[in-house]
Design a protein around this motif. Structure first.
Motif, short mmCIF file in Angstrom:
data_model
loop_
_atom_site.label_atom_id
_atom_site.label_comp_id
_atom_site.label_asym_id
_atom_site.label_seq_id
_atom_site.Cartn_x
_atom_site.Cartn_y
_atom_site.Cartn_z
N GLN A 43 0.72 -1.25 -0.02
CA GLN A 43 0.00 0.12 0.04
C GLN A 43 0.85 1.21 -0.04
OE1 GLN A 43 -2.36 -0.89 3.60
NE2 GLN A 43 -4.28 -1.63 2.22
N ASP A 56 -7.85 -6.55 -11.14
CA ASP A 56 -9.09 -7.34 -10.63
C ASP A 56 -8.67 -7.55 -9.17
OD1 ASP A 56 -10.39 -7.21 -12.79
OD2 ASP A 56 -9.93 -9.32 -13.28
N LYS A 57 -9.81 -7.59 -8.11
CA LYS A 57 -9.74 -7.97 -6.78
C LYS A 57 -10.50 -9.14 -6.39
CE LYS A 57 -8.70 -3.01 -5.52
NZ LYS A 57 -9.31 -1.95 -4.77
N PHE A 59 -11.23 -12.94 -4.47
CA PHE A 59 -11.15 -13.79 -3.16
C PHE A 59 -11.59 -15.33 -3.40
CE2 PHE A 59 -10.72 -10.41 0.12
CZ PHE A 59 -9.80 -11.01 0.87
N HIS A 83 -6.19 -14.37 -2.29
CA HIS A 83 -6.57 -13.15 -2.57
C HIS A 83 -5.77 -12.27 -3.65
CE1 HIS A 83 -8.11 -9.18 -2.14
NE2 HIS A 83 -7.28 -8.70 -1.50
N TYR A 84 -6.37 -12.15 -4.89
CA TYR A 84 -5.34 -11.42 -5.95
C TYR A 84 -5.97 -9.84 -5.61
CZ TYR A 84 -4.47 -15.76 -8.15
OH TYR A 84 -4.07 -16.97 -8.64
N ASN A 85 -4.76 -9.16 -5.76
CA ASN A 85 -5.07 -7.68 -5.53
C ASN A 85 -3.82 -6.83 -5.91
OD1 ASN A 85 -5.51 -4.96 -4.21
ND2 ASN A 85 -6.85 -5.75 -2.93
N PRO A 86 -4.11 -5.89 -6.81
CA PRO A 86 -2.93 -5.10 -7.44
C PRO A 86 -2.11 -4.45 -6.55
CG PRO A 86 -4.83 -3.93 -7.93
CD PRO A 86 -5.31 -5.33 -7.26
N VAL A 87 -2.68 -4.32 -5.21
CA VAL A 87 -1.85 -3.51 -4.08
C VAL A 87 -0.42 -4.15 -3.66
CG1 VAL A 87 -3.85 -2.32 -2.98
CG2 VAL A 87 -3.04 -4.19 -2.10
N GLY A 110 -0.57 -11.58 -5.60
CA GLY A 110 -1.70 -12.14 -4.71
C GLY A 110 -1.07 -12.77 -3.28
N ASN A 255 -14.44 -9.57 -14.23
CA ASN A 255 -14.72 -8.46 -13.49
C ASN A 255 -15.60 -7.60 -14.55
OD1 ASN A 255 -14.92 -5.81 -12.19
ND2 ASN A 255 -13.00 -5.89 -11.47
N ALA A 351 -15.46 -11.58 -6.91
CA ALA A 351 -14.91 -10.49 -7.24
C ALA A 351 -15.52 -9.20 -6.54
CB ALA A 351 -14.99 -10.22 -8.82
#
Length: 352
Positions: A43, A56-57, A59, A83-87, A110, A255, A351
């Protein structure tokens, strides 16, 4: 830097508490800190990266169990959260993970949590079962990263697992509580389980699209793992057929709010089959960890099956941002005198 000192102070506080609780809490604290540091570092620098990153986010909640087939042995239960998340792209762990050098390839990131347990063929036997599979359980957190090349129909995925194997997972107590509640054979042998040791594993997977039509796909797969839990190499194939999007168009769920995926199908229904051959170098769930040799019982190295066949067949239903998956998994005998084994696999993803 402020984030680092906050995490350090938080760790020191929890560590003081953990000394007054139990050693087991220290292990959970370790995994939680790994997760917290990854998220915070991600972050901190998320806005500064302009790379081609999947936005895409997602779970995924995963559950495996062999009870459907009225058995309770070998790989008897598994729980996972992905959990896939670009952060997560700014996590420092990504520096040792593998990416495609092609600038057109889309990056994804992720975190994964995994908890698996294993037992011998008769959990009611209070004696040490020589020649059977030992009791074992592990728990780890993974940093995942990779790239998808939609033009070449390729995906590279790599991950680093950090965790532990042994009594600190609480698998023995967990299984006993479940069996007491169900009034079904209380397990007696967890005192003989694989002792506490480090899980540190590096994993790699390469997937290549081979055949593609509007309702059928064939992919080739190859990869392996190197570390204290599993060391192996594998190769196989994935087949999908039905009403579906291209495998490489997303990370399992489309998404609909994304411009890149707006033209994809909002719902999908398809069957799949996956088969992999595996060359086994080391398996800590049978041979014990690499750092702790004080195990009461392990499977001798000469009795380990060095070639394994594993397959999975299932159905997937995707409605907008919700994915439901159910499959039967099969594995050939893993050591001398063992049996083939199968279990049910369930996966619920969404998503947001």
């Amino acid at each position: 830097m402020q984030h680092f000192f906050k995490i350090l102070r938080f760790w020191q506080l929890l560590n003081l508490v953990s000394k007054k609780v139990s050693l087991k809490f220290n292990y959970f604290l370790f995994l939680f800190s790994f997760f917290l540091c990854s998220v915070t570092w991600a972050q901190t620098g998320a806005a500064a990266d302009s790379a081609n990153v999947n936005p895409d986010k997602l779970f995924y909640f995963i559950f495996d169990n062999d009870a459907t087939f009225k058995v309770d042995y070998y790989y008897t239960q598994g729980i996972g959260v992905m959990h896939y998340n670009p952060v997560f792209r700014k996590s420092p762990i990504n520096k040792i993970l593998i990416f495609s050098k092609n600038k057109a390839a889309e990056q994804f990131y992720g975190l994964n949590y995994k908890y698996d347990s294993f037992t011998p063929t008769n959990i009611r036997d209070p004696e040490l079962r020589i020649g059977d599979r030992p009791y074992a359980s592990y728990m780890f957190v993974s940093q995942i990263a990779g790239t998808t090349n939609k033009v070449k129909q390729q995906r590279i995925t790599s991950s680093l697992d950090v965790g532990f194997i042994g009594p600190a997972t609480g698998a023995g107590k967990f299984q006993r509580k479940i069996h007491e509640y169900l009034h079904h054979g209380i397990p007696q042998g967890w005192k003989y389980q694989i002792k506490t040791d480090l899980v540190l594993n590096y994993n790699f997977l390469f997937q290549q699209g081979l055949i593609r039509t509007s309702s059928f796909e064939l992919l080739g797969e190859g990869g392996g793992s190197l570390g204290t839990l599993y060391t192996n190499a594998n190769a196989g194939a994935l087949i999908r057929f039905g009403w579906m999007n291209n495998y490489f168009s997303d990370l399992g769920i489309s998404n609909q709010t994304s411009r890149q995926q707006a033209n994809l199908r909002k719902w999908q229904l398809y069957a799949f089959g996956r088969t992999q051959g595996r060359l086994v170098g080391y398996n800590a769930t049978m041979q014990g960890g690499l750092l702790n040799s004080r195990n009461i019982y392990i499977v001798p190295a000469q009795d380990i099956s060095r070639t394994i066949l594993e397959s999975q067949t299932g159905l997937v239903l995707i409605v907008k941002g919700l994915r439901l998956e159910s499959a039967v998994s099969f594995i050939s005998p893993e050591f001398k005198g063992s049996r083939r084994h199968k279990w049910m696999h369930f996966n619920v993803g969404f998503a947001f």
